[in-house]
Design a protein around this motif. Structure first.
Motif, mmCIF file in Angstrom:
data_model
loop_
_atom_site.group_PDB
_atom_site.id
_atom_site.type_symbol
_atom_site.label_atom_id
_atom_site.label_comp_id
_atom_site.label_asym_id
_atom_site.label_seq_id
_atom_site.Cartn_x
_atom_site.Cartn_y
_atom_site.Cartn_z
ATOM 1 N N VAL A 1 -0.147 5.183 1.307
ATOM 2 C CA VAL A 1 -1.015 5.875 1.910
ATOM 3 C C VAL A 1 -0.714 7.421 2.181
ATOM 4 O O VAL A 1 0.419 7.488 2.581
ATOM 5 C CB VAL A 1 -1.334 5.507 3.427
ATOM 6 C CG1 VAL A 1 -2.420 6.154 4.000
ATOM 7 C CG2 VAL A 1 -1.635 3.828 3.498
ATOM 8 N N ARG B 1 -8.935 3.342 -5.065
ATOM 9 C CA ARG B 1 -9.251 2.405 -6.138
ATOM 10 C C ARG B 1 -8.211 2.484 -7.527
ATOM 11 O O ARG B 1 -8.783 2.371 -8.512
ATOM 12 C CB ARG B 1 -10.392 2.436 -6.669
ATOM 13 C CG ARG B 1 -11.520 2.258 -5.418
ATOM 14 C CD ARG B 1 -12.976 2.199 -5.632
ATOM 15 N NE ARG B 1 -13.944 2.142 -4.769
ATOM 16 C CZ ARG B 1 -14.096 1.334 -3.813
ATOM 17 N NH1 ARG B 1 -13.246 0.126 -3.562
ATOM 18 N NH2 ARG B 1 -14.971 1.392 -2.680
ATOM 19 N N VAL C 1 0.829 -1.002 0.112
ATOM 20 C CA VAL C 1 0.036 0.022 0.102
ATOM 21 C C VAL C 1 0.818 1.073 -0.189
ATOM 22 O O VAL C 1 1.973 1.322 0.292
ATOM 23 C CB VAL C 1 -1.122 -0.008 1.235
ATOM 24 C CG1 VAL C 1 -2.118 -1.187 1.180
ATOM 25 C CG2 VAL C 1 -0.099 0.129 2.572
ATOM 26 N N THR D 1 -6.432 -7.760 3.724
ATOM 27 C CA THR D 1 -6.833 -6.803 2.823
ATOM 28 C C THR D 1 -5.979 -5.771 2.788
ATOM 29 O O THR D 1 -5.117 -5.298 3.521
ATOM 30 C CB THR D 1 -8.157 -6.283 3.188
ATOM 31 O OG1 THR D 1 -8.132 -5.474 4.229
ATOM 32 C CG2 THR D 1 -9.264 -7.393 3.411
ATOM 33 N N ALA E 1 -3.057 -1.006 5.053
ATOM 34 C CA ALA E 1 -3.057 0.356 5.105
ATOM 35 C C ALA E 1 -3.251 0.828 6.601
ATOM 36 O O ALA E 1 -2.348 1.676 7.135
ATOM 37 C CB ALA E 1 -4.017 1.134 4.402
ATOM 38 N N VAL E 2 -4.081 0.476 7.317
ATOM 39 C CA VAL E 2 -4.620 1.051 8.862
ATOM 40 C C VAL E 2 -3.240 0.427 9.639
ATOM 41 O O VAL E 2 -2.696 1.163 10.097
ATOM 42 C CB VAL E 2 -5.682 0.034 9.354
ATOM 43 C CG1 VAL E 2 -5.772 0.335 10.754
ATOM 44 C CG2 VAL E 2 -7.025 0.782 8.715
ATOM 45 N N LEU F 1 -10.027 7.277 5.971
ATOM 46 C CA LEU F 1 -9.242 6.648 5.305
ATOM 47 C C LEU F 1 -9.932 6.215 3.888
ATOM 48 O O LEU F 1 -10.875 5.461 4.056
ATOM 49 C CB LEU F 1 -8.502 5.648 6.150
ATOM 50 C CG LEU F 1 -7.859 4.360 5.186
ATOM 51 C CD1 LEU F 1 -6.583 4.974 4.816
ATOM 52 C CD2 LEU F 1 -7.658 3.034 5.903
ATOM 53 N N ARG F 2 -9.380 6.551 2.880
ATOM 54 C CA ARG F 2 -10.009 6.397 1.491
ATOM 55 C C ARG F 2 -9.242 5.618 0.588
ATOM 56 O O ARG F 2 -8.164 5.920 0.549
ATOM 57 C CB ARG F 2 -10.483 7.717 0.860
ATOM 58 C CG ARG F 2 -11.502 8.524 1.538
ATOM 59 C CD ARG F 2 -12.897 8.063 1.441
ATOM 60 N NE ARG F 2 -13.740 9.313 2.124
ATOM 61 C CZ ARG F 2 -14.813 8.723 2.630
ATOM 62 N NH1 ARG F 2 -15.413 7.563 2.401
ATOM 63 N NH2 ARG F 2 -15.648 9.724 3.357
ATOM 64 N N ASP F 3 -9.924 4.346 0.115
ATOM 65 C CA ASP F 3 -9.352 3.600 -0.928
ATOM 66 C C ASP F 3 -9.499 4.428 -2.271
ATOM 67 O O ASP F 3 -10.538 4.886 -2.669
ATOM 68 C CB ASP F 3 -10.141 2.295 -0.955
ATOM 69 C CG ASP F 3 -9.548 1.268 -2.135
ATOM 70 O OD1 ASP F 3 -8.690 1.787 -2.891
ATOM 71 O OD2 ASP F 3 -9.861 0.185 -1.747
ATOM 72 N N PHE G 1 -4.111 4.749 -1.337
ATOM 73 C CA PHE G 1 -5.117 5.099 -0.392
ATOM 74 C C PHE G 1 -4.822 6.501 0.088
ATOM 75 O O PHE G 1 -3.606 7.091 0.010
ATOM 76 C CB PHE G 1 -5.003 4.561 1.107
ATOM 77 C CG PHE G 1 -5.539 3.153 1.138
ATOM 78 C CD1 PHE G 1 -6.932 2.754 1.450
ATOM 79 C CD2 PHE G 1 -4.854 1.992 0.695
ATOM 80 C CE1 PHE G 1 -7.450 1.514 1.383
ATOM 81 C CE2 PHE G 1 -5.376 0.632 0.624
ATOM 82 C CZ PHE G 1 -6.755 0.324 0.811
ATOM 83 N N GLU H 1 -6.797 -2.601 2.869
ATOM 84 C CA GLU H 1 -7.522 -1.828 3.802
ATOM 85 C C GLU H 1 -6.834 -2.049 5.072
ATOM 86 O O GLU H 1 -6.071 -1.125 5.839
ATOM 87 C CB GLU H 1 -8.746 -1.740 3.827
ATOM 88 C CG GLU H 1 -9.224 -0.669 5.011
ATOM 89 C CD GLU H 1 -10.895 -0.599 5.074
ATOM 90 O OE1 GLU H 1 -11.152 0.026 5.986
ATOM 91 O OE2 GLU H 1 -11.345 -1.150 4.337
ATOM 92 N N GLN H 2 -6.651 -3.303 5.559
ATOM 93 C CA GLN H 2 -6.073 -3.865 6.723
ATOM 94 C C GLN H 2 -4.577 -3.380 6.717
ATOM 95 O O GLN H 2 -4.120 -2.809 7.754
ATOM 96 C CB GLN H 2 -6.113 -5.097 6.892
ATOM 97 C CG GLN H 2 -7.672 -5.532 7.231
ATOM 98 C CD GLN H 2 -7.756 -7.125 7.279
ATOM 99 O OE1 GLN H 2 -7.303 -7.859 6.467
ATOM 100 N NE2 GLN H 2 -9.065 -7.693 8.179
#
Length: 170
Positions: free
Chosen positions: A24, A89, A22, A58, A63-64, A85-87, A116, A60-61
């Motif tokens: 971010v 895409r 990712v 994922t 990224a977090v 927090l925005r994906d 992200f 998202e996981q």
């Protein structure tokens, strides 16, 4: 990797990085971007980056987890910043820098990077992981793009006004 257990020598299998990561871009409402300086490469400024820990994690996981590990900023579900927090895409596929290919399985030369954005208040405190980063700074998005060592990171900074506006219109 070699180790010892009760005096006996043993070999631990090498754990390779997964070539899925990712990027971010952390930014303020004024579009100032947080850049962090890598500990293992002088003058390499970047946004938060990191690979998946497992194939079933994922993006998202990832990224977090990476945002928390690298900056101390909490954006997990249920926290105040979670909704910010925005994906985006978007994904980049790029050649892994030769200096870091040893971290991946032999023959792996390309990485897929998922993008992200994370909007934070201007006064958000940053707590770096000293093992990974030595300093940070906030720069207006155009200056941040110019400071990034990675072309894909620079491009993401340049997309910020459009991506932030799209978030606001959702």
């Amino acid at each position: 990797m070699k180790g010892r257990l009760n005096g006996a020598r043993f070999f631990m299998p090498k754990v390779y990085k997964i070539p899925q990561s990712v990027l971010v871009v952390i930014y303020t409402p004024a579009l100032d971007v947080l850049l962090i300086k890598r500990a293992d490469a002088a003058d390499f400024w970047q946004s938060v980056t990191g690979s998946k820990d497992t194939l079933d994690e994922t993006f998202e996981q990832t990224a977090v987890r990476e945002v928390l590990e690298e900056t101390g900023i909490e954006c997990a579900p249920g926290t105040p910043l979670a909704a910010h927090l925005r994906d985006w895409r978007l994904e980049n596929v790029y050649d892994i820098y030769p200096r870091w290919r040893h971290r991946y399985e032999p023959g792996v030369t390309r990485n897929t990077e998922h993008l992200f954005g994370l909007q934070v208040p201007a006064a958000t405190p940053v707590r770096l992981s000293p093992r990974e980063h030595t300093s940070y700074l906030w720069l207006p998005y155009l200056e941040a793009a110019a400071a990034c060592f990675s072309p894909s990171n620079a491009e993401a900074c340049l997309m910020l006004p459009r991506m932030a506006a799209a978030k606001a219109s959702i």
